[in-house]
Motif scaffolding. Structure first.
Motif, PDB file in Angstrom:
ATOM      1  N   PRO A 153       0.802  -1.234   0.000  1.00  0.00           N
ATOM      2  CA  PRO A 153       0.000   0.000   0.000  1.00  0.00           C
ATOM      3  C   PRO A 153       0.828   1.274   0.000  1.00  0.00           C
ATOM      4  O   PRO A 153       0.373   2.312  -0.497  1.00  0.00           O
ATOM      5  N   LYS A 154       2.062   1.217   0.534  1.00  0.00           N
ATOM      6  CA  LYS A 154       2.912   2.401   0.569  1.00  0.00           C
ATOM      7  C   LYS A 154       3.375   2.823  -0.822  1.00  0.00           C
ATOM      8  O   LYS A 154       3.834   3.962  -1.008  1.00  0.00           O
ATOM      9  N   GLU A 155       3.275   1.926  -1.790  1.00  0.00           N
ATOM     10  CA  GLU A 155       3.725   2.227  -3.147  1.00  0.00           C
ATOM     11  C   GLU A 155       2.613   2.761  -4.038  1.00  0.00           C
ATOM     12  O   GLU A 155       2.856   3.147  -5.181  1.00  0.00           O
ATOM     13  N   ARG A 156       1.379   2.776  -3.536  1.00  0.00           N
ATOM     14  CA  ARG A 156       0.259   3.286  -4.331  1.00  0.00           C
ATOM     15  C   ARG A 156       0.220   4.816  -4.298  1.00  0.00           C
ATOM     16  O   ARG A 156       0.592   5.419  -3.294  1.00  0.00           O
ATOM     17  N   PRO A 157      -0.249   5.443  -5.362  1.00  0.00           N
ATOM     18  CA  PRO A 157      -0.366   6.913  -5.357  1.00  0.00           C
ATOM     19  C   PRO A 157      -1.520   7.344  -4.481  1.00  0.00           C
ATOM     20  O   PRO A 157      -2.430   6.562  -4.190  1.00  0.00           O
ATOM     21  N   ASN A 158      -1.522   8.598  -4.043  1.00  0.00           N
ATOM     22  CA  ASN A 158      -2.700   9.136  -3.378  1.00  0.00           C
ATOM     23  C   ASN A 158      -3.642   9.707  -4.427  1.00  0.00           C
ATOM     24  O   ASN A 158      -3.300   9.788  -5.616  1.00  0.00           O
ATOM     25  N   ILE A 159      -4.817  10.107  -4.008  1.00  0.00           N
ATOM     26  CA  ILE A 159      -5.829  10.528  -4.980  1.00  0.00           C
ATOM     27  C   ILE A 159      -5.422  11.805  -5.717  1.00  0.00           C
ATOM     28  O   ILE A 159      -5.759  11.983  -6.890  1.00  0.00           O
ATOM     29  N   LYS A 160      -4.660  12.674  -5.068  1.00  0.00           N
ATOM     30  CA  LYS A 160      -4.194  13.895  -5.745  1.00  0.00           C
ATOM     31  C   LYS A 160      -3.253  13.535  -6.892  1.00  0.00           C
ATOM     32  O   LYS A 160      -3.300  14.155  -7.962  1.00  0.00           O
ATOM     33  N   GLN A 161      -2.388  12.561  -6.672  1.00  0.00           N
ATOM     34  CA  GLN A 161      -1.470  12.129  -7.724  1.00  0.00           C
ATOM     35  C   GLN A 161      -2.219  11.473  -8.882  1.00  0.00           C
ATOM     36  O   GLN A 161      -1.850  11.644 -10.050  1.00  0.00           O
ATOM     37  N   VAL A 162      -3.280  10.746  -8.564  1.00  0.00           N
ATOM     38  CA  VAL A 162      -4.115  10.151  -9.618  1.00  0.00           C
ATOM     39  C   VAL A 162      -4.744  11.257 -10.457  1.00  0.00           C
ATOM     40  O   VAL A 162      -4.739  11.206 -11.697  1.00  0.00           O
ATOM     41  N   LEU A 163      -5.274  12.288  -9.797  1.00  0.00           N
ATOM     42  CA  LEU A 163      -5.898  13.401 -10.523  1.00  0.00           C
ATOM     43  C   LEU A 163      -4.879  14.184 -11.342  1.00  0.00           C
ATOM     44  O   LEU A 163      -5.183  14.644 -12.445  1.00  0.00           O
ATOM     45  N   GLU A 164      -3.680  14.326 -10.822  1.00  0.00           N
ATOM     46  CA  GLU A 164      -2.629  15.004 -11.584  1.00  0.00           C
ATOM     47  C   GLU A 164      -2.335  14.258 -12.877  1.00  0.00           C
ATOM     48  O   GLU A 164      -2.145  14.871 -13.941  1.00  0.00           O
ATOM     49  N   HIS A 165      -2.308  12.939 -12.804  1.00  0.00           N
ATOM     50  CA  HIS A 165      -2.091  12.121 -14.006  1.00  0.00           C
ATOM     51  C   HIS A 165      -3.239  12.335 -15.003  1.00  0.00           C
ATOM     52  O   HIS A 165      -3.006  12.500 -16.204  1.00  0.00           O
ATOM     53  N   LEU A 166      -4.465  12.359 -14.503  1.00  0.00           N
ATOM     54  CA  LEU A 166      -5.629  12.530 -15.373  1.00  0.00           C
ATOM     55  C   LEU A 166      -5.672  13.930 -15.982  1.00  0.00           C
ATOM     56  O   LEU A 166      -6.084  14.102 -17.135  1.00  0.00           O
ATOM     57  N   ASN A 167      -5.249  14.920 -15.219  1.00  0.00           N
ATOM     58  CA  ASN A 167      -5.281  16.300 -15.710  1.00  0.00           C
ATOM     59  C   ASN A 167      -4.309  16.529 -16.857  1.00  0.00           C
ATOM     60  O   ASN A 167      -4.445  17.510 -17.610  1.00  0.00           O
ATOM     61  N   GLU A 168      -3.330  15.650 -16.999  1.00  0.00           N
ATOM     62  CA  GLU A 168      -2.385  15.761 -18.112  1.00  0.00           C
ATOM     63  C   GLU A 168      -2.964  15.210 -19.413  1.00  0.00           C
ATOM     64  O   GLU A 168      -2.378  15.383 -20.479  1.00  0.00           O
ATOM     65  N   MET A 169      -4.107  14.551 -19.314  1.00  0.00           N
ATOM     66  CA  MET A 169      -4.760  13.977 -20.497  1.00  0.00           C
ATOM     67  C   MET A 169      -5.834  14.922 -21.019  1.00  0.00           C
ATOM     68  O   MET A 169      -6.355  15.770 -20.296  1.00  0.00           O
ATOM     69  N   ASP A 170      -6.156  14.754 -22.271  1.00  0.00           N
ATOM     70  CA  ASP A 170      -7.239  15.530 -22.884  1.00  0.00           C
ATOM     71  C   ASP A 170      -8.536  14.738 -22.749  1.00  0.00           C
ATOM     72  O   ASP A 170      -8.932  14.005 -23.654  1.00  0.00           O
ATOM     73  N   ILE A 171      -9.198  14.864 -21.605  1.00  0.00           N
ATOM     74  CA  ILE A 171     -10.430  14.114 -21.325  1.00  0.00           C
ATOM     75  C   ILE A 171     -11.632  14.999 -21.626  1.00  0.00           C
ATOM     76  O   ILE A 171     -11.830  16.037 -20.994  1.00  0.00           O
TER      77      ILE A 171
END
Length: 318
Positions: free
Chosen positions: A273-291
């Motif tokens: 579990p320590k290697e999983r991203p937090n939700i902010k990091q997940v959103l940062e990844h998504l924000n880099e995409m053209d959704i």
């Protein structure tokens, strides 16, 4: 319940160990006979002797009465009633289409749905609230095409010690199977990763019927549960060594997904579990995409699904 209103049952949508979910209509004494009513949903919880005496102490009520976010469901009415010689706690809310019923109709809209879901989870985690049961059947789409996270029956404010016996087992993080009580928001990230894979494949990632079978499937996907793959795992209260001598299946699963989300899924489904991203990091990844905004298309899909579910009606006052 307001005295000048009654709820009329249309059909039972779901029956679980804690109660039933009904499709209903809300009527008023002053309504004209031919008035068209908007369908609603009623969740009726069977109250055990240990349960709260009134709806204000119901876990889901306590969360929904304080949470306000466009991607989280809100209740309309809450009350206590007697039903079949039992006292029940009831919540009514807007009628929405469950996401698990739409999985084969959402082509090219998965990332939009997922990002909206992440907005809801980010709101919860910012308040140190764990949802603890993220899965497609607890995610809904409104008639306006809005994605909403629901079912807060086992949600909790984060604290030092929490029960590991939580979350639907097919979406449950491995540390919970091993009895960890000092867990954190990473359990929701694991469920989120399982849900993201399911959005694209239309299939439950870990579909085992028992906890042992699911843990074996996780080992097949990620590799053996041992100290070399997850430092500290052997010290967990209910640790069992699951050995996978074959090549992990994760690369094969990732190959079914768009390339731009493969690294994200790889990190969300980390054994440790320590290697999983937090939700902010997940959103940062998504924000880099053209959704693209898909709410208009989703509205049409949800309306069709709700219309089909609402075809058979029978009248019975609740």
């Amino acid at each position: 319940m307001q005295q000048n209103q009654s709820y009329t049952k249309i059909k039972c949508l779901f029956k679980g160990y804690a109660g039933k979910v009904y499709l209903i209509e809300r009527r008023s004494e002053n309504d004209p006979p031919n008035k068209k009513h908007t369908p609603l949903v009623l969740k009726r919880y069977y109250r055990k002797p240990s349960d709260p005496q009134d709806h204000t102490q119901l876990n889901e009520y306590k969360f929904l009465s304080t949470l306000h976010h466009p991607n989280i469901i809100s209740f309309i009415d809450a009350f206590t009633e007697k039903f079949e010689y039992k006292k029940c706690l009831c919540l009514t809310m807007e009628y929405m289409a469950p996401l698990h019923e739409l999985l084969h109709s959402i082509n090219d809209k998965q990332l939009y749905i997922f990002k909206e879901l992440c907005q809801a989870l980010n709101y919860l985690h910012n308040q140190n609230i764990l949802h603890r049961d993220i899965k497609p059947s607890n995610i809904f789409v409104t008639a306006e095409g809005q994605v909403k996270l629901g079912d807060f029956g086992i949600s909790t404010q984060m604290r030092d010690f929490m029960t590991p016996q939580t979350c639907t087992k097919n979406y449950r993080a491995p540390e919970l199977f091993f009895g960890l009580k000092e867990y954190d928001a990473s359990i929701d990230i694991w469920s989120l990763g399982c849900t993201l894979v399911e959005l694209f494949t239309g299939k439950i990632l870990f579909d085992g019927r028992s906890e042992i079978e699911i843990m074996s499937q996780i080992a097949e996907l990620l590799g053996s549960f041992n100290e070399s793959n997850w430092e500290g795992v052997s010290s967990l209260p209910m640790y069992l060594e699951f050995v996978n001598e074959k090549q992990p299946k994760l690369p094969k699963v990732l190959s079914q997904l768009p390339k731009n989300i493969q690294p994200l899924v790889d990190h969300m489904l980390r054994m440790n579990p320590k290697e999983r991203p937090n939700i902010k990091q997940v959103l940062e990844h998504l924000n880099e995409m053209d959704i693209q905004d898909c709410s208009t298309q989703l509205a049409s899909i949800a309306q069709n699904a709700m219309s089909a579910s609402n075809k058979i009606k029978f009248q019975q006052v609740i």
